[in-house]
Structures are given as structure tokens and as C-alpha cells.
Design a protein around this motif. Structure first.
Motif, PDB file in Angstrom:
ATOM      1  N   ASN A 117       0.900  -1.149   0.029  1.00 16.04           N
ATOM      2  CA  ASN A 117       0.055  -0.117   0.163  1.00 16.04           C
ATOM      3  C   ASN A 117       0.910   1.224   0.071  1.00 16.04           C
ATOM      4  O   ASN A 117       1.629   1.396   0.911  1.00 16.04           O
ATOM      5  CB  ASN A 117      -0.833  -0.100   1.095  1.00 16.04           C
ATOM      6  CG  ASN A 117      -1.731   1.208   1.510  1.00 16.04           C
ATOM      7  OD1 ASN A 117      -1.462   2.090   1.020  1.00 16.04           O
ATOM      8  ND2 ASN A 117      -3.035   1.036   2.089  1.00 16.04           N
ATOM      9  N   HIS A 118       0.696   1.917  -1.163  1.00 17.60           N
ATOM     10  CA  HIS A 118       1.609   3.197  -1.304  1.00 17.60           C
ATOM     11  C   HIS A 118       1.526   4.119  -0.219  1.00 17.60           C
ATOM     12  O   HIS A 118       2.578   4.709   0.253  1.00 17.60           O
ATOM     13  CB  HIS A 118       1.128   3.779  -2.721  1.00 17.60           C
ATOM     14  CG  HIS A 118       2.314   5.038  -2.774  1.00 17.60           C
ATOM     15  ND1 HIS A 118       3.318   4.932  -3.477  1.00 17.60           N
ATOM     16  CD2 HIS A 118       1.856   6.219  -2.554  1.00 17.60           C
ATOM     17  CE1 HIS A 118       3.881   6.358  -3.524  1.00 17.60           C
ATOM     18  NE2 HIS A 118       2.944   7.318  -2.931  1.00 17.60           N
ATOM     19  N   VAL A 119       0.314   4.539   0.232  1.00 18.61           N
ATOM     20  CA  VAL A 119       0.063   5.412   1.499  1.00 18.61           C
ATOM     21  C   VAL A 119       0.875   5.032   2.734  1.00 18.61           C
ATOM     22  O   VAL A 119       1.657   5.598   3.631  1.00 18.61           O
ATOM     23  CB  VAL A 119      -1.328   5.774   1.615  1.00 18.61           C
ATOM     24  CG1 VAL A 119      -1.426   6.781   2.819  1.00 18.61           C
ATOM     25  CG2 VAL A 119      -2.054   6.071   0.417  1.00 18.61           C
ATOM     26  N   ALA A 121       3.270   2.864   2.722  1.00 17.18           N
ATOM     27  CA  ALA A 121       4.789   2.757   2.273  1.00 17.18           C
ATOM     28  C   ALA A 121       5.392   4.233   2.739  1.00 17.18           C
ATOM     29  O   ALA A 121       6.597   4.407   3.296  1.00 17.18           O
ATOM     30  CB  ALA A 121       5.142   2.322   1.136  1.00 17.18           C
ATOM     31  N   HIS A 122       4.559   5.228   2.641  1.00 19.66           N
ATOM     32  CA  HIS A 122       5.176   6.538   2.944  1.00 19.66           C
ATOM     33  C   HIS A 122       5.630   6.488   4.629  1.00 19.66           C
ATOM     34  O   HIS A 122       6.615   7.111   4.544  1.00 19.66           O
ATOM     35  CB  HIS A 122       4.244   7.713   2.664  1.00 19.66           C
ATOM     36  CG  HIS A 122       4.252   8.218   1.294  1.00 19.66           C
ATOM     37  ND1 HIS A 122       5.324   8.872   0.945  1.00 19.66           N
ATOM     38  CD2 HIS A 122       3.349   8.382   0.221  1.00 19.66           C
ATOM     39  CE1 HIS A 122       5.367   9.318  -0.393  1.00 19.66           C
ATOM     40  NE2 HIS A 122       4.152   9.044  -0.670  1.00 19.66           N
ATOM     41  N   LEU A 123       4.931   6.101   5.350  1.00 18.88           N
ATOM     42  CA  LEU A 123       5.246   5.983   6.860  1.00 18.88           C
ATOM     43  C   LEU A 123       6.681   5.158   7.051  1.00 18.88           C
ATOM     44  O   LEU A 123       7.252   5.583   7.918  1.00 18.88           O
ATOM     45  CB  LEU A 123       4.219   5.221   7.359  1.00 18.88           C
ATOM     46  CG  LEU A 123       3.126   6.151   7.837  1.00 18.88           C
ATOM     47  CD1 LEU A 123       2.004   5.139   8.893  1.00 18.88           C
ATOM     48  CD2 LEU A 123       3.512   7.471   8.792  1.00 18.88           C
ATOM     49  N   VAL A 144       1.028  13.193   4.458  1.00 23.12           N
ATOM     50  CA  VAL A 144       0.772  14.299   3.379  1.00 23.12           C
ATOM     51  C   VAL A 144       1.386  14.320   2.229  1.00 23.12           C
ATOM     52  O   VAL A 144       2.533  14.299   1.988  1.00 23.12           O
ATOM     53  CB  VAL A 144       0.885  15.576   4.124  1.00 23.12           C
ATOM     54  CG1 VAL A 144      -0.161  16.287   5.096  1.00 23.12           C
ATOM     55  CG2 VAL A 144       2.235  15.624   5.053  1.00 23.12           C
ATOM     56  N   SER A 145       0.624  14.014   1.138  1.00 25.78           N
ATOM     57  CA  SER A 145       0.996  13.610  -0.253  1.00 25.78           C
ATOM     58  C   SER A 145       0.145  14.384  -1.164  1.00 25.78           C
ATOM     59  O   SER A 145      -0.640  15.134  -1.057  1.00 25.78           O
ATOM     60  CB  SER A 145       1.153  12.241  -0.438  1.00 25.78           C
ATOM     61  OG  SER A 145      -0.239  11.701  -0.698  1.00 25.78           O
ATOM     62  N   GLY A 146       0.528  14.072  -2.343  1.00 31.68           N
ATOM     63  CA  GLY A 146      -0.385  14.819  -3.562  1.00 31.68           C
ATOM     64  C   GLY A 146      -1.705  14.295  -3.553  1.00 31.68           C
ATOM     65  O   GLY A 146      -2.698  14.837  -4.220  1.00 31.68           O
ATOM     66  N   THR A 306       9.307  12.328  -0.510  1.00 31.18           N
ATOM     67  CA  THR A 306       8.669  12.346  -2.195  1.00 31.18           C
ATOM     68  C   THR A 306       8.912  10.790  -2.352  1.00 31.18           C
ATOM     69  O   THR A 306       9.592   9.933  -1.899  1.00 31.18           O
ATOM     70  CB  THR A 306       9.630  13.133  -2.986  1.00 31.18           C
ATOM     71  OG1 THR A 306      10.752  12.927  -2.679  1.00 31.18           O
ATOM     72  CG2 THR A 306       9.066  14.674  -2.678  1.00 31.18           C
ATOM     73  N   ASP A 307       7.842  10.391  -3.457  1.00 34.27           N
ATOM     74  CA  ASP A 307       7.834   8.975  -3.900  1.00 34.27           C
ATOM     75  C   ASP A 307       9.130   8.625  -4.266  1.00 34.27           C
ATOM     76  O   ASP A 307      10.157   9.162  -4.984  1.00 34.27           O
ATOM     77  CB  ASP A 307       6.886   8.900  -5.213  1.00 34.27           C
ATOM     78  CG  ASP A 307       5.303   9.339  -4.639  1.00 34.27           C
ATOM     79  OD1 ASP A 307       5.254   9.212  -3.440  1.00 34.27           O
ATOM     80  OD2 ASP A 307       4.599   9.260  -5.725  1.00 34.27           O
ATOM     81  N   ASN A 308       9.301   7.270  -3.737  1.00 37.28           N
ATOM     82  CA  ASN A 308      10.752   6.351  -4.046  1.00 37.28           C
ATOM     83  C   ASN A 308      10.204   4.843  -3.556  1.00 37.28           C
ATOM     84  O   ASN A 308       9.170   4.672  -3.074  1.00 37.28           O
ATOM     85  CB  ASN A 308      11.563   7.037  -3.017  1.00 37.28           C
ATOM     86  CG  ASN A 308      11.472   6.601  -1.560  1.00 37.28           C
ATOM     87  OD1 ASN A 308      11.586   5.585  -1.162  1.00 37.28           O
ATOM     88  ND2 ASN A 308      10.641   7.658  -0.961  1.00 37.28           N
TER      89      ASN A 308
END
Ligand code: KG4
Ligand code: ZN
Length: 346
Positions: A117-119, A121-123, A144-146, A306-308
Motif C-alpha cells: 500500500n503506497h500510502v 509505505a510513505h510511513l 501528507v502527499s499529492g 517524496t515518492d521512492n
């Protein structure tokens, strides 16, 4: 799983939006390579991400980006123990390119595969380079993302959704305000830079839902207020003034609700992640507010906000340890998120 040194390495792949990314991370969360092939120049001229162009460019870039990550890490596929790939949320055409590449590599090499899950994954960016595949717990998490603005409470592997935006995501608001002011795309970094260089008075703008008492957000009214004030913008200085005023209003609400979430849940650790967590004013304000309350702040370095794909590798490793490999018939899920009343396994 390296034949030479016995290390377990994860290949992470991320193509949910407009960045083609691949990374190699080991089980201690040490990042050996983190390649991000940006498509900024392709979409800039259109003022936003064009889905069809994004998936086409992903198709061209995905294998060279994976090769670049393996080569930078000094390994081959024979040294990889797990393939982790974003399965959602995101643009379906973009997701599919990374997903099919990951599935093909995993199947061909008989490696386990996990969809991430990308969201969430940000964490997991907060665990990178930390020496341990765990997240600070118990904690309040601001993502907090786009596409997302969410507050979670995380404790020992599971999270609960506390609140989120009712309309635009924070990053979307930055991008729309930049468009209103004719500044270019993506708007967040441009507004950040402009605001940093501005000193002077502010335009009075609303702080939507600041005193609502709940942990939700709303950014569309703020964006409309900026659009109305933009009629008075006559030069570079007044544009910078409005950009700085907008940034201050958005950050005020994000910080206030994050502190409220920490108070309400009793968590004294705060994680902030996602593209907007790269914002210098948000970082400064979170640092100051957590310090004054005696909380610990965990905010990844900007290149992990940012996305990675390193964050995808980290999240995938955690998922693999908890649930093992996914089945081969797993598919992308463009609508995946972190909302809903139940427990979320991170
Ligand atoms: O997490 P991310 O890279 O992609 C998504 O998952 O959406 O976030 C992209 C968003 C964009 O809206 C971009 O304008 C914003 O993050 N962003 C920023 C900054 N850097 C990126 N917003 C404010 N300040 C920044 N420095
Ligand atoms: Zn993202």
C-alpha cells in the motif's frame, strides 16, 4: 540472501504516479540504492500528470531503472530475497507497469512477491537507515502527499485512522495554488522556495476546520480564498506574499491537528511522511511544536518523503515477515487507501 555475505535484500519497485523508481534495501533497513526516474519534464508542459503519458514513460523506464538500482547496489537478481511492489493507490496504467515487471521478475527467479500500500509505505520511510525494520510506537502519523492527507494512530504493527481530508489533499492544494499563481508544476517545492525567500506581511487567509475539534481537514476553501486574493496580485513580490500566506495557513492546520491527535491518543511520538513532509515550513513547525511538548519527531530526510521505492521495499519487508508472500493472482488496486474504521496492518 546474498550468496556472498548472507544478507537478505529486498528489491522495491514503485510506479504509482509519475516517478519510475527502484531500490535495494536490506533487512536492517540499510538503503543500498534508491533510483528515482522523474517524469517531471514530460508532465510540466501540461501543468499536471497526464496518465497516458505516465504509463508509456514507465514502460520505457522500468527495466533500465531496476538495472540501475541493482548495479548501484553492486548486486544481481541472484542476491535478492524478496520483490516488493506498490499495488495501489495510484493511476491504474502506471501501477500496472511496475506490478507486471515485479511479477515477471519474481516469477522468473522464483522469489517471493509482496504488494504494498503506497500510502502506508510513505510511513515506512521513517524506518529507512534506522537499523531496525520497525516504526516508532505508539505514535501519531501524519501522511501528507499529492493524493492523501491522513492522520493515523500506530501501535505495535497496527494502525487506526483518526482523520483525513474531506476534499483536496494537502499536496493537491499546493499544486492548485501554484497553478492559480502561474508558478508551474509540481507546485509544492516552488511555493516552498518562494515562501522561504519572502519576508514581510501576510495576506489574511482562513484556516479551515482549525477549531472543528475533530481530526479532519479541508483545503478546498483555502484554495478558493487564494484564488480570490490572487486578483490583487500585481507583481512577483505580491505573488510571493500570497504563496507564503497560503503555506502558513495550510501548515497551521496540519500542525494543529497533528498535535491534537497526539494529545487525544496520548502518543508522544510523531511520524510525518509523504511529499508535503518535504516542506521546510512544515518541518520547522513540527520540530518546534513537538520539542515544546516533549514529543519525539520522526520525519524522513526529504529524498525519502517524496515518492521512492526504498520506502516500498521497507513496507514490503514488514509485510513479508508478518504475512509471508502474496499469491501469484494478486492484482493492482488503484483505490487502496488507509481509511475505514478497522485496524490497518502496517
Ligand atoms: O508523496 P508524493 O511524492 O506523491 C504522492 O504520493 O502524491 O507527493 C507529491 C506532492 C505534490 O503535491 C508536491 O507538490 C508535494 O508533494 N510536495 C511539496 C513539497 N515537495 C513536494 N509540497 C510542499 N512543499 C514541498 N517542499
Ligand atoms: Zn506518494
Amino acid at each position: 540472501m546474498n550468496r556472498m555475505d548472507g544478507r537478505f535484500r529486498i528489491l522495491g519497485i514503485e510506479t504509482s504516479c509519475d516517478d519510475t523508481a527502484a531500490a535495494v534495501v536490506d533487512a536492517d533497513m540499510c538503503v543500498h540504492a534508491n533510483i528515482v526516474g522523474s517524469q517531471e519534464s514530460v508532465h510540466k508542459v501540461h501543468g499536471g500528470v497526464v496518465p497516458e503519458l505516465a504509463s508509456r514513460r514507465h514502460s520505457e523506464n522500468i527495466l533500465p531503472v531496476i538495472d540501475a538500482a541493482l548495479s548501484e547496489a553492486g548486486v544481481t537478481l541472484a542476491d535478492i530475497g524478496l520483490v516488493a511492489v506498490t499495488r495501489g493507490p495510484g493511476l491504474v496504467g502506471s501501477l500496472l507497469v511496475g506490478f507486471m515487471a515485479a511479477k515477471g521478475l519474481a516469477r522468473g527467479r522464483e522469489l517471493p512477491l509482496v504488494g504494498v500500500n503506497h500510502v502506508a509505505a510513505h510511513l515506512w520511510a521513517a524506518a529507512l537507515d534506522s537499523g531496525s525494520a520497525t516504526l516508532p510506537s505508539p505514535s501519531v502519523c501524519l501522511i501528507v502527499s499529492g493524493g492523501h492527507t491522513d492522520l493515523l494512530h500506530y501501535s505495535e504493527g497496527t494502525a487506526r485512522h483518526l482523520g483525513g481530508t474531506r476534499d483536496d489533499a494537502a499536496g493537491e492544494a499546493f499544486d492548485k495554488v501554484a497553478r492559480i499563481l502561474g508558478l508551474g508544476f509540481p507546485g509544492g517545492p516552488i511555493i516552498d522556495r518562494m515562501a522561504s525567500g519572502y519576508t514581510g506581511g501576510r495576506v489574511d487567509l482562513p484556516r479551515p476546520m482549525l477549531s472543528s475539534g475533530d481530526l479532519d481537514f479541508s483545503f478546498s476553501g483555502l484554495k478558493t480564498a487564494v484564488a480570490l486574493s490572487a486578483r490583487e496580485v500585481t507583481d512577483q513580490r505580491s505573488a510571493a506574499q500570497l504563496a507564503a500566506s497560503f503555506q502558513e495557513a495550510a501548515v497551521d492546520v496540519l500542525v494543529h491537528k497533528t498535535m491534537l491527535a497526539a494529545e487525544q491518543t496520548g502518543a508522544n511520538r510523531v511520524i510525518a511522511a509523504g511529499g508535503v513532509a518535504a516542506n521546510s515550513h512544515l518541518r520547522q513547525r513540527l520540530e518546534a511544536e513537538t520539542r515544546s511538548r516533549g514529543y519525539t519527531l520522526h520525519i524522513p530526510p526529504i529524498h525519502y518523503c517524496t515518492d521512492n521505492a526504498a520506502m516500498v521495499a521497507a513496507a514490503g519487508y514488514r509485510r513479508y515477515r508478518e504475512h509471508g508472500s502474496d499469491r501469484w493472482d494478486i492484482d493492482v488496486d488503484p483505490a487502496l487507501g488507509v481509511r475505514g474504521g478497522g485496524e490497518i496492518h502496517l
